[in-house]
Design an enzyme around this catalytic site. Sequence first.
Site, short mmCIF file in Angstrom:
data_model
loop_
_atom_site.label_atom_id
_atom_site.label_comp_id
_atom_site.label_asym_id
_atom_site.label_seq_id
_atom_site.Cartn_x
_atom_site.Cartn_y
_atom_site.Cartn_z
N ARG A 76 -41.13 -28.83 -1.02
CA ARG A 76 -40.69 -29.65 -0.18
C ARG A 76 -41.50 -30.18 1.12
NH1 ARG A 76 -35.16 -27.19 2.50
NH2 ARG A 76 -35.76 -28.17 4.11
N ARG A 115 -42.06 -21.42 -1.13
CA ARG A 115 -40.79 -21.81 -1.69
C ARG A 115 -41.05 -22.99 -2.75
NH1 ARG A 115 -35.67 -23.12 1.67
NH2 ARG A 115 -36.89 -24.65 2.68
N ARG A 155 -25.84 -27.24 13.15
CA ARG A 155 -27.20 -26.92 13.68
C ARG A 155 -27.30 -26.91 15.11
NH1 ARG A 155 -30.00 -27.19 8.87
NH2 ARG A 155 -32.21 -27.27 9.13
N ARG A 175 -39.94 -26.09 12.78
CA ARG A 175 -38.59 -25.95 12.37
C ARG A 175 -37.96 -24.60 13.00
NH1 ARG A 175 -39.53 -26.25 6.35
NH2 ARG A 175 -37.55 -25.86 5.81
N LYS A 215 -30.28 -19.72 2.84
CA LYS A 215 -29.00 -20.09 2.67
C LYS A 215 -28.72 -20.95 1.52
CE LYS A 215 -29.75 -22.60 6.22
NZ LYS A 215 -30.95 -22.48 6.98
P1 AMP Z 1 -32.52 -28.02 5.51
O1 AMP Z 1 -32.66 -28.53 4.14
O2 AMP Z 1 -31.15 -27.71 6.01
O3 AMP Z 1 -33.69 -27.06 6.02
O4 AMP Z 1 -33.04 -29.19 6.47
C1 AMP Z 1 -34.00 -30.05 6.30
C2 AMP Z 1 -34.14 -30.97 7.55
O5 AMP Z 1 -32.86 -31.99 7.77
C3 AMP Z 1 -33.94 -30.47 9.04
O6 AMP Z 1 -35.48 -29.98 9.45
C4 AMP Z 1 -33.41 -31.48 10.00
O7 AMP Z 1 -34.46 -32.32 9.96
C5 AMP Z 1 -32.43 -32.13 8.98
N1 AMP Z 1 -30.89 -31.77 9.12
C6 AMP Z 1 -30.48 -30.91 8.18
N2 AMP Z 1 -29.23 -30.64 8.62
C7 AMP Z 1 -29.44 -31.23 9.83
C8 AMP Z 1 -28.14 -30.82 10.78
N3 AMP Z 1 -26.95 -30.25 10.67
N4 AMP Z 1 -28.37 -31.33 12.13
C9 AMP Z 1 -29.56 -32.16 12.17
N5 AMP Z 1 -30.57 -32.33 11.38
C10 AMP Z 1 -30.25 -31.85 10.24
#
Ligand code: AMP
Length: 215
Positions: free
Chosen positions: A161, A128, A89, A172, A14
Amino acid sequence: MEAIILLGGPGAGKGTLAEGLKKQTPYMHVSTGNILRDAVKSGSKLGQTVEPFLKNGQLVADELILEIIKERMGQEPAGAKFMFDGFPRTIHQAEGLQTLLPDVNGSVSHVLNLAATPQDLIPRLCGRRTCKTCGAIFHMVNMPPKEEGICDLDGGELFQRADDNEETVMSRLEVYELQTAPLIDFYEKLGLIRTINAGGSADYVLDQALAALRG
Ligand code: AMP
């Protein structure tokens, strides 16, 4: 206001797709993950609240996320075009977005579903690396930088990360299957889903996404 949504499991690409689309379309990239990571870095109250969730790969509360999105949309002029990455999400977040949209005279035009199997995703996540300064995404094996540890674009330092380790990656993926994958059906019913095979190269995914957005 118009929005597109980038949907897909962790590591489906993404963020990489968002970088490509940013250069070729008017959509503004809004990544809830980036917003939350910045909050953690700044040590703000929000950051302190969400840090344990990010660390464990669990989702932050829906109401908090909807608050962040509402505030972010409110910062832009009426005709703004958004590209949501990592939001929504959960079904509750998607319903919340549908409720927010009329207030900003907005609609979701496309949901790009980046389809991949866990076998594709695990090695992608663990390899990554991200640029500290510009956020560009690399991969140790699939998309290595010219010089190890250094961003090709601006010479920034590359980092891994905190949640891209094998243990957090597994939770995740589980969270994605249970809480996020049902959104495919949700948006299918609204006629908005465009599925792209995320196992392809970044260029392939970008081309498919651009074609889907034209359609
Ligand atoms: P990402 O960078 O999108 O993989 O998000 C990293 C982490 O941020 C996720 O594992 C969640 O802990 C939190 N997170 C990001 N977006 C959301 C969302 N829309 N709802 C809930 N938690 C989120």
